[in-house]
Design a protein around this motif. Structure first.
Motif, PDB file in Angstrom:
ATOM      1  N   UNK A   1       0.855  -1.192   0.000  1.00 54.92           N
ATOM      2  CA  UNK A   1       0.000   0.000   0.000  1.00 54.92           C
ATOM      3  C   UNK A   1       0.888   1.239   0.000  1.00 54.92           C
ATOM      4  N   UNK A   2       0.611   2.161  -0.920  1.00 52.02           N
ATOM      5  CA  UNK A   2       1.315   3.440  -0.907  1.00 52.02           C
ATOM      6  C   UNK A   2       0.413   4.491  -1.534  1.00 52.02           C
ATOM      7  N   UNK A   3       0.529   5.711  -1.054  1.00 54.22           N
ATOM      8  CA  UNK A   3      -0.298   6.803  -1.558  1.00 54.22           C
ATOM      9  C   UNK A   3       0.250   7.394  -2.847  1.00 54.22           C
ATOM     10  N   UNK A   4       1.527   7.104  -3.142  1.00 51.91           N
ATOM     11  CA  UNK A   4       2.189   7.654  -4.328  1.00 51.91           C
ATOM     12  C   UNK A   4       1.764   6.870  -5.568  1.00 51.91           C
ATOM     13  N   UNK A   5       1.156   7.518  -6.580  1.00 46.01           N
ATOM     14  CA  UNK A   5       0.699   6.793  -7.767  1.00 46.01           C
ATOM     15  C   UNK A   5       1.818   6.116  -8.538  1.00 46.01           C
ATOM     16  N   UNK A   6       3.044   6.641  -8.456  1.00 49.65           N
ATOM     17  CA  UNK A   6       4.145   6.006  -9.176  1.00 49.65           C
ATOM     18  C   UNK A   6       4.449   4.630  -8.583  1.00 49.65           C
ATOM     19  N   UNK A   7       4.281   4.495  -7.267  1.00 52.49           N
ATOM     20  CA  UNK A   7       4.518   3.197  -6.624  1.00 52.49           C
ATOM     21  C   UNK A   7       3.503   2.171  -7.112  1.00 52.49           C
ATOM     22  N   UNK A   8       2.251   2.570  -7.122  1.00 54.22           N
ATOM     23  CA  UNK A   8       1.194   1.666  -7.564  1.00 54.22           C
ATOM     24  C   UNK A   8       1.371   1.280  -9.017  1.00 54.22           C
ATOM     25  N   UNK A   9       1.612   2.262  -9.880  1.00 51.83           N
ATOM     26  CA  UNK A   9       1.748   1.976 -11.310  1.00 51.83           C
ATOM     27  C   UNK A   9       2.965   1.112 -11.596  1.00 51.83           C
ATOM     28  N   UNK A  10       4.086   1.468 -10.990  1.00 54.89           N
ATOM     29  CA  UNK A  10       5.313   0.707 -11.207  1.00 54.89           C
ATOM     30  C   UNK A  10       5.196  -0.694 -10.621  1.00 54.89           C
ATOM     31  N   UNK A  11       4.638  -0.776  -9.420  1.00 53.24           N
ATOM     32  CA  UNK A  11       4.497  -2.072  -8.768  1.00 53.24           C
ATOM     33  C   UNK A  11       3.599  -3.018  -9.546  1.00 53.24           C
ATOM     34  N   UNK A  12       2.473  -2.520 -10.023  1.00 46.18           N
ATOM     35  CA  UNK A  12       1.562  -3.368 -10.791  1.00 46.18           C
ATOM     36  C   UNK A  12       2.211  -3.842 -12.085  1.00 46.18           C
ATOM     37  N   UNK A  13       2.983  -2.953 -12.714  1.00 43.20           N
ATOM     38  CA  UNK A  13       3.660  -3.342 -13.953  1.00 43.20           C
ATOM     39  C   UNK A  13       4.678  -4.446 -13.700  1.00 43.20           C
ATOM     40  N   UNK A  14       5.392  -4.342 -12.581  1.00 42.77           N
ATOM     41  CA  UNK A  14       6.423  -5.329 -12.266  1.00 42.77           C
ATOM     42  C   UNK A  14       5.836  -6.668 -11.829  1.00 42.77           C
ATOM     43  N   UNK A  15       4.632  -6.634 -11.240  1.00 44.57           N
ATOM     44  CA  UNK A  15       4.096  -7.834 -10.602  1.00 44.57           C
ATOM     45  C   UNK A  15       2.904  -8.421 -11.338  1.00 44.57           C
ATOM     46  N   UNK A  16       2.784  -8.099 -12.615  1.00 49.54           N
ATOM     47  CA  UNK A  16       1.648  -8.595 -13.400  1.00 49.54           C
ATOM     48  C   UNK A  16       1.546 -10.115 -13.368  1.00 49.54           C
ATOM     49  N   UNK A  17       2.675 -10.806 -13.316  1.00 49.58           N
ATOM     50  CA  UNK A  17       2.669 -12.263 -13.382  1.00 49.58           C
ATOM     51  C   UNK A  17       2.756 -12.919 -12.012  1.00 49.58           C
ATOM     52  N   UNK A  18       2.701 -12.119 -10.933  1.00 52.88           N
ATOM     53  CA  UNK A  18       2.733 -12.672  -9.581  1.00 52.88           C
ATOM     54  C   UNK A  18       1.304 -12.696  -9.044  1.00 52.88           C
ATOM     55  N   UNK A  19       0.726 -13.881  -8.986  1.00 57.19           N
ATOM     56  CA  UNK A  19      -0.681 -14.016  -8.607  1.00 57.19           C
ATOM     57  C   UNK A  19      -0.933 -13.788  -7.123  1.00 57.19           C
ATOM     58  N   UNK A  20       0.125 -13.706  -6.336  1.00 53.80           N
ATOM     59  CA  UNK A  20      -0.046 -13.616  -4.889  1.00 53.80           C
ATOM     60  C   UNK A  20       0.377 -12.264  -4.328  1.00 53.80           C
ATOM     61  N   UNK A  21       0.612 -11.293  -5.198  1.00 52.11           N
ATOM     62  CA  UNK A  21       1.075  -9.978  -4.759  1.00 52.11           C
ATOM     63  C   UNK A  21       0.367  -8.887  -5.543  1.00 52.11           C
ATOM     64  N   UNK A  22      -0.009  -7.804  -4.838  1.00 52.89           N
ATOM     65  CA  UNK A  22      -0.635  -6.681  -5.534  1.00 52.89           C
ATOM     66  C   UNK A  22      -0.259  -5.381  -4.859  1.00 52.89           C
ATOM     67  N   UNK A  23      -0.426  -4.287  -5.605  1.00 54.20           N
ATOM     68  CA  UNK A  23      -0.226  -2.935  -5.083  1.00 54.20           C
ATOM     69  C   UNK A  23      -1.571  -2.229  -4.983  1.00 54.20           C
ATOM     70  N   UNK A  24      -1.762  -1.504  -3.895  1.00 51.55           N
ATOM     71  CA  UNK A  24      -2.978  -0.722  -3.682  1.00 51.55           C
ATOM     72  C   UNK A  24      -2.568   0.731  -3.475  1.00 51.55           C
ATOM     73  N   UNK A  25      -3.168   1.624  -4.229  1.00 53.36           N
ATOM     74  CA  UNK A  25      -2.925   3.056  -4.039  1.00 53.36           C
ATOM     75  C   UNK A  25      -3.941   3.581  -3.028  1.00 53.36           C
TER      76      UNK A  25
END
Length: 278
Positions: free
Chosen positions: A108-132
């Motif tokens: 969880x992070x309030x910074x949109x760059x964290x959410x966008x970057x994290x989701x892009x990096x973890x697209x293939x990880x079914x057990x991890x997600x980013x929440x803005x």
């Protein structure tokens, strides 16, 4: 990162003229996901504390040791990592999923760059997600659809607050915020936390350094970075049972081996601990 050429996964309305905690922290770790404005703030902090980068690295090592302990020794299989910042090496999910590939991790992070970057990096990880989301809005965060879908609050959870709460000002009532989180956690859950420390009467010289650093963080561009006393930090754990060795310097919390050099003054000015909800 080149401010003029943003990667395609980043939001087009991203404001690159204002520093953020996540990107300044990334700069402190030697990362590349930051902008000129973040690097300028980081250089002002370094002018006051030349070894603050060592603090960031030490904080990262502490996180890896704690997550490994919770995932392996304790058997926690779901982690809620608040104010997680940008993905870098030895993230919570990387450490936890080495011990159990199906550990659920919600960043969880309030910074949109964290959410966008994290989701892009973890697209293939079914057990991890980013929440803005804003971690100070406890009820809203715990009701977020991605949090509800991933985190079962009927089973033990590891709540990570690694280098986050010292960016929450007193007027927001960080202790009250943490009470809300702890009340929502089921029995057998853990809270792991690191926080900038003002030794106050414990060490007058180091306390003076803490005051200088707080000024650098809060007045020279970042706007937050509060050094609190041991008692104030301990209050953030509420009534949790502290795991030995308690609230201590990060290199004193189950180190991997003997210390090979003396710590820099900056490295003394942060404490960490892990508490368990009975």
């Amino acid at each position: 990162m080149d401010d003029a050429a943003l990667p395609s996964f980043l939001p087009s309305l991203l404001d690159t003229t204002k520093p953020t905690i996540a990107r300044v922290y990334d700069a402190s770790l030697g990362g590349k996901d930051n902008f000129d404005v973040d690097r300028r703030v980081w250089e002002r902090i370094r002018a006051a504390a030349p070894h603050q980068g060592d603090v960031s690295q030490m904080n990262r090592r502490w996180l890896a040791r704690v997550v490994g302990y919770l995932a392996d020794e304790v058997g926690i299989n779901q982690f809620l990592d608040l104010g997680s910042g940008l993905p870098t090496t030895e993230n919570t999910h990387e450490v936890a999923q080495r011990h159990n590939p199906e550990v659920q991790v919600v960043y969880v992070d309030i910074d949109p760059i964290c959410s966008a970057h994290g989701r892009a990096m973890l697209e293939e990880n079914d057990f991890t997600t980013f929440v803005e989301a804003d971690m100070t809005r406890t009820a809203d965060l715990l009701k977020h659809p991605d949090v509800v879908r991933r985190i079962d609050l009927d089973q033990p959870v590891a709540l990570m607050q690694c280098g986050t709460l010292h960016h929450v000002p007193d007027e927001v009532d960080p202790a009250g915020m943490m009470r809300e989180y702890i009340d929502a956690l089921p029995s057998g859950s853990y809270v792991a936390m690191t926080h900038f420390w003002d030794p106050a009467e414990e060490d007058a010289e180091l306390s003076k350094k803490a005051r200088e650093l707080e000024h650098a963080f809060t007045k020279l561009g970042l706007g937050s970075g509060y050094y609190r006393t041991r008692e104030q930090i301990a209050s953030l754990f509420g009534d949790l049972e502290m795991i030995e060795p308690g609230l201590v310097g990060l290199e004193d919390w189950w180190p991997t081996g003997p210390r090979v050099r003396r710590l820099w003054p900056e490295q003394h000015l942060i404490l960490g601990g892990v508490g368990r909800k009975p």
